[in-house]
Scaffold this motif. Structure first.
Motif, short mmCIF file in Angstrom:
data_model
loop_
_atom_site.label_atom_id
_atom_site.label_comp_id
_atom_site.label_asym_id
_atom_site.label_seq_id
_atom_site.Cartn_x
_atom_site.Cartn_y
_atom_site.Cartn_z
N MET A 1 8.13 -12.25 -6.56
CA MET A 1 6.86 -11.61 -6.92
C MET A 1 6.54 -11.86 -8.40
O MET A 1 7.44 -11.92 -9.23
CB MET A 1 6.97 -10.13 -6.57
CG MET A 1 6.65 -9.21 -7.65
SD MET A 1 6.77 -7.48 -7.43
CE MET A 1 6.00 -7.06 -8.98
N LYS A 4 6.02 -7.40 -13.27
CA LYS A 4 7.14 -6.46 -13.32
C LYS A 4 7.02 -5.50 -12.14
O LYS A 4 5.92 -5.01 -11.85
CB LYS A 4 7.00 -5.66 -14.62
CG LYS A 4 8.29 -5.28 -15.25
CD LYS A 4 8.00 -4.82 -16.65
CE LYS A 4 9.20 -4.18 -17.27
NZ LYS A 4 8.92 -3.73 -18.64
N TYR A 6 7.96 -1.92 -10.49
CA TYR A 6 8.41 -0.56 -10.79
C TYR A 6 8.64 0.18 -9.48
O TYR A 6 7.68 0.63 -8.85
CB TYR A 6 7.35 0.18 -11.62
CG TYR A 6 7.10 -0.44 -12.97
CD1 TYR A 6 7.73 0.03 -14.11
CD2 TYR A 6 6.22 -1.52 -13.09
CE1 TYR A 6 7.49 -0.56 -15.35
CE2 TYR A 6 5.99 -2.11 -14.33
CZ TYR A 6 6.62 -1.63 -15.44
OH TYR A 6 6.39 -2.21 -16.66
N GLY A 51 1.14 2.04 -2.25
CA GLY A 51 2.20 2.91 -1.73
C GLY A 51 2.21 2.90 -0.21
O GLY A 51 2.21 1.84 0.42
N ASP A 72 6.15 -3.62 -2.65
CA ASP A 72 7.45 -3.17 -2.13
C ASP A 72 7.47 -3.25 -0.59
O ASP A 72 6.68 -2.56 0.07
CB ASP A 72 7.70 -1.72 -2.59
CG ASP A 72 9.10 -1.23 -2.26
OD1 ASP A 72 9.71 -1.74 -1.30
OD2 ASP A 72 9.58 -0.33 -2.96
N MET A 75 7.41 0.01 1.22
CA MET A 75 6.09 0.65 1.24
C MET A 75 5.18 -0.05 2.26
O MET A 75 4.42 0.61 2.98
CB MET A 75 5.45 0.59 -0.14
CG MET A 75 6.09 1.49 -1.17
SD MET A 75 5.90 3.24 -0.72
CE MET A 75 6.25 3.99 -2.31
N PHE A 118 2.91 0.91 -13.19
CA PHE A 118 2.84 -0.47 -13.66
C PHE A 118 1.64 -0.67 -14.57
O PHE A 118 1.53 -1.69 -15.21
CB PHE A 118 2.79 -1.44 -12.47
CG PHE A 118 1.75 -1.06 -11.45
CD1 PHE A 118 2.05 -0.13 -10.47
CD2 PHE A 118 0.49 -1.60 -11.48
CE1 PHE A 118 1.09 0.26 -9.54
CE2 PHE A 118 -0.47 -1.23 -10.55
CZ PHE A 118 -0.15 -0.30 -9.58
C1 SAM Z 1 3.93 6.13 -7.87
S1 SAM Z 1 3.64 5.03 -6.56
C2 SAM Z 1 1.96 5.46 -6.15
C3 SAM Z 1 1.53 4.88 -4.84
C4 SAM Z 1 0.11 5.26 -4.39
N1 SAM Z 1 -0.89 4.75 -5.30
C5 SAM Z 1 -0.03 6.75 -4.20
O1 SAM Z 1 -0.78 7.40 -4.98
O2 SAM Z 1 0.59 7.30 -3.29
C6 SAM Z 1 3.48 3.47 -7.42
C7 SAM Z 1 3.36 2.27 -6.46
O3 SAM Z 1 3.18 1.07 -7.22
C8 SAM Z 1 3.96 0.04 -6.64
N2 SAM Z 1 4.23 -0.97 -7.67
C9 SAM Z 1 5.31 -1.12 -8.46
N3 SAM Z 1 5.18 -2.18 -9.28
C10 SAM Z 1 3.95 -2.72 -9.01
C11 SAM Z 1 3.23 -3.83 -9.51
N4 SAM Z 1 3.71 -4.62 -10.48
N5 SAM Z 1 2.01 -4.08 -8.98
C12 SAM Z 1 1.49 -3.30 -8.01
N6 SAM Z 1 2.13 -2.22 -7.49
C13 SAM Z 1 3.35 -1.94 -7.99
C14 SAM Z 1 5.21 0.77 -6.13
O4 SAM Z 1 5.88 0.01 -5.15
C15 SAM Z 1 4.57 2.06 -5.59
O5 SAM Z 1 4.17 1.91 -4.26
#
Ligand code: SAM
Length: 243
Positions: A1, A4, A6, A51, A72, A75, A118
């Motif tokens: 991917m 970064k 998270y 998510g 992910d 997810m 992120f």
């Molecule tokens: C705190 S969760 C929030 C998910 C959703 N927006 C919600 O409100 O339920 C953050 C999400 O961002 C995803 N994530 C992590 N790094 C990311 C990236 N570089 N680009 C896009 N999504 C990312 C994670 O896998 C996770 O599903």
């Protein structure tokens, strides 16, 4: 991917994560604010970091089409499971990170990123540029983030993660987004759990071994929760438009 990644604990705590979404902003103040600025009906919407797809499915009830971008695979499984139980056919799932989204230029009307760790500050510039690329001239971009200075929920986050939600978090983030052409407003809402067990389950996911200590300091099942909504609009010539 590309970019970064998270990880978020909701990827492996399905029930707690579902409760978290059900209990956060139950009166939909955030949606009233966003769709008051730009009605979602009939629009092409992108949810970045979608998510489990909770919001993508909600938004698809009004939007023309929703693209849910999420890197992910755990997810993504949750989004597919949710879609199997949902008769709406206007959602596309993109296995993608914010930094590399397989959509054409000038395509989307509304982009949304909620609790998008992120989208921090400097680190997130590639993701911000990528989302802006995809937005049509005149389109809108909303980023929702916690305000750790205000509201009980944000204060618990600061107590457990002081290095993340540090004293200058609010100041640094609002300055960064202002420099990027975003306006912001604070929305005072609540986290409302149906009972203490649900609250405890969400806290265990969010705060692990610190959860019991935090829970002892909370009365009842409702916490005040303040969130920032950052808003950017692409100018009709493709430039940033600051309100
Ligand atoms: C705190 S969760 C929030 C998910 C959703 N927006 C919600 O409100 O339920 C953050 C999400 O961002 C995803 N994530 C992590 N790094 C990311 C990236 N570089 N680009 C896009 N999504 C990312 C994670 O896998 C996770 O599903």
């Amino acid at each position: 991917m590309k970019g970064k990644f998270y990880p978020y604990p909701g990827a492996t705590n399905l029930t707690a994560y579902a409760h978290l979404n059900d209990c956060t902003d139950p009166d939909q103040r955030l949606e009233r604010l966003m769709w008051g600025r730009v009605p979602i009906a009939g629009k092409l919407v992108l949810d970045v970091g979608a998510g489990s797809g909770f919001h993508a499915v909600r938004y698809a009830q009004k939007a023309n089409h929703v693209f849910a971008a999420e890197p992910d695979p755990r997810m993504l499984q949750q989004i597919y499971a949710r879609l199997c139980n949902n008769p709406l056919g206007n959602i596309s799932i993109l296995a993608a990170s914010a930094e590399s989204i397989p959509l054409p230029d000038n395509f989307i009307d509304i982009a949304h990123a909620r609790f998008a760790y992120f989208f921090g500050t400097e680190d997130c510039l590639p993701g911000l540029h990528e989302v802006r690329r995809i937005l049509k001239p005149g389109a809108h971009f909303f980023i929702i983030d916690v305000n750790p200075d205000r509201g009980l929920f944000g204060k618990t986050a600061r107590a457990v993660y002081p290095h993340v939600f540090h004293e200058k978090y609010h100041q640094e983030h609002t300055l960064f987004y202002r420099e990027q052409g975003f306006s912001h407003v604070n929305v005072d809402t609540v986290f409302r759990a149906p009972d203490r067990e649900v609250l405890a389950e969400v806290f265990r996911m969010e705060y692990q071994d610190k959860a019991p200590e935090i829970l002892k300091q909370i009365q009842g099942t409702e916490l005040s929760y303040s969130l920032f909504v950052y808003h950017w609009q692409k100018g009709n010539n493709g430039s940033a438009q600051v309100e």
